[in-house]
Design an enzyme around this catalytic site. Structure first.
Site, mmCIF file in Angstrom:
data_model
loop_
_atom_site.group_PDB
_atom_site.id
_atom_site.type_symbol
_atom_site.label_atom_id
_atom_site.label_comp_id
_atom_site.label_asym_id
_atom_site.label_seq_id
_atom_site.Cartn_x
_atom_site.Cartn_y
_atom_site.Cartn_z
ATOM 1 N N LEU A 1 -47.899 17.242 16.513
ATOM 2 C CA LEU A 1 -47.892 15.583 15.521
ATOM 3 C C LEU A 1 -47.764 15.672 17.338
ATOM 4 O O LEU A 1 -46.794 15.622 18.489
ATOM 5 C CB LEU A 1 -47.188 15.691 15.186
ATOM 6 N N ASP A 2 -49.395 14.363 17.622
ATOM 7 C CA ASP A 2 -48.148 13.678 18.959
ATOM 8 C C ASP A 2 -46.872 13.305 18.670
ATOM 9 O O ASP A 2 -46.217 12.506 17.615
ATOM 10 C CB ASP A 2 -49.312 12.222 18.883
ATOM 11 N N ARG A 3 -46.546 13.425 19.673
ATOM 12 C CA ARG A 3 -44.819 12.871 19.960
ATOM 13 C C ARG A 3 -44.220 11.737 19.532
ATOM 14 O O ARG A 3 -42.819 11.238 18.955
ATOM 15 C CB ARG A 3 -44.188 12.396 21.488
#
Length: 258
Positions: A65-67
């Site tokens: 998942l993106d940050r």
């Protein structure tokens, strides 16, 4: 947020083969240049301490998942489990659903978006580019508008591909940037809040028992902007009006090279 550590890990499910956890927003999935605590390291430390294991602990990162994105993640505790989960991802059997809030209401209540994206690694920016552009990768998602409030829209998203920043870029490209998104055109008045993007549901086949399992977790519904919407109503069974299996087949067809 306060500094994240393995002690803060929220475990939704764990057995000898997999561990399903909550990824907080602004925590990297794996180590990046900031050297902030990341999910992969936190899970390894959690298992090491819990099981009192000497030496290195194996944990397989099978998806990211993106940050800025929060939500549910699964990690493999054995190499065999990692291999089988990655195979499901490759075959389209690993189902991921997201909720997001956009700063404008999409013109179509539901649609499948197909774009070509290229990432500028140096500046960590992704842009929509023509298909023939060097480094361009096809990005596919299906969204459905579930509720609108004061021009903002709560959307359910199913990914056909897993590109970096994909949901943020593709929704912004149709004039509907995400709430809180400073990078891709969100409204300035929303910047004081975290990005309104949440991985709400994972469905996959257990790599050993072969049982089909679903795990989900709510976004922070007591916080703005989520509290303005009836989120719980859209996380019940059958929340996507079009059957998931049909959407998945449509996404598979689109993935075939032109």
């Amino acid at each position: 947020m306060e500094k994240f550590s393995y002690k803060d890990l929220v475990v939704l499910y764990e057995d000898n083969h997999i561990i399903v956890v909550l990824k907080p927003q602004n925590v990297p999935s794996q180590q990046d240049e900031t050297r902030d605590m990341d999910m992969l390291t936190a899970v390894k430390e959690y298992i090491k301490v819990k099981a009192n294991k000497p030496g290195n602990v194996y944990v397989g990162l099978v998806h990211r998942l993106d940050r800025p994105t929060g939500g549910v993640m699964v990690f493999a505790k054995t190499s065999k489990a990692a291999e089988r989960l990655c195979e499901q991802i490759k075959n389209g059997e690993f189902e991921k659903e997201y909720l997001c809030i956009t700063c404008e209401t999409p013109k179509e209540k539901s649609a499948t978006l197909v774009n070509y994206l290229r990432k500028d690694e140096k500046n960590n920016i992704v842009e929509v580019v023509p298909m023939a552009t060097d480094g361009a990768k096809k990005a596919i998602l299906h969204y459905e508008v579930k509720e609108t409030v004061s021009g903002y829209a709560l959307c359910k998203v199913i990914l056909g591909t897993g590109r970096s920043h994909q949901i943020r870029v593709q929704m912004s490209h149709i004039g509907c940037p995400l709430y809180g998104d400073q990078k891709y055109g969100g409204k300035k008045e929303t910047f004081s809040r975290p990005l309104a993007l949440w991985a709400v549901r994972l469905t996959f086949t257990h790599p050993v028992t072969k049982e089909r399992r679903t795990f989900f977790i709510y976004p922070p519904t007591e916080d703005a902007p989520w509290k303005a919407f009836e989120v719980s109503r859209f996380l019940s069974v059958g929340t996507i009006s079009t059957p998931y299996s049909l959407i998945k087949e449509q996404l598979k067809e689109i993935q075939v090279d032109e």
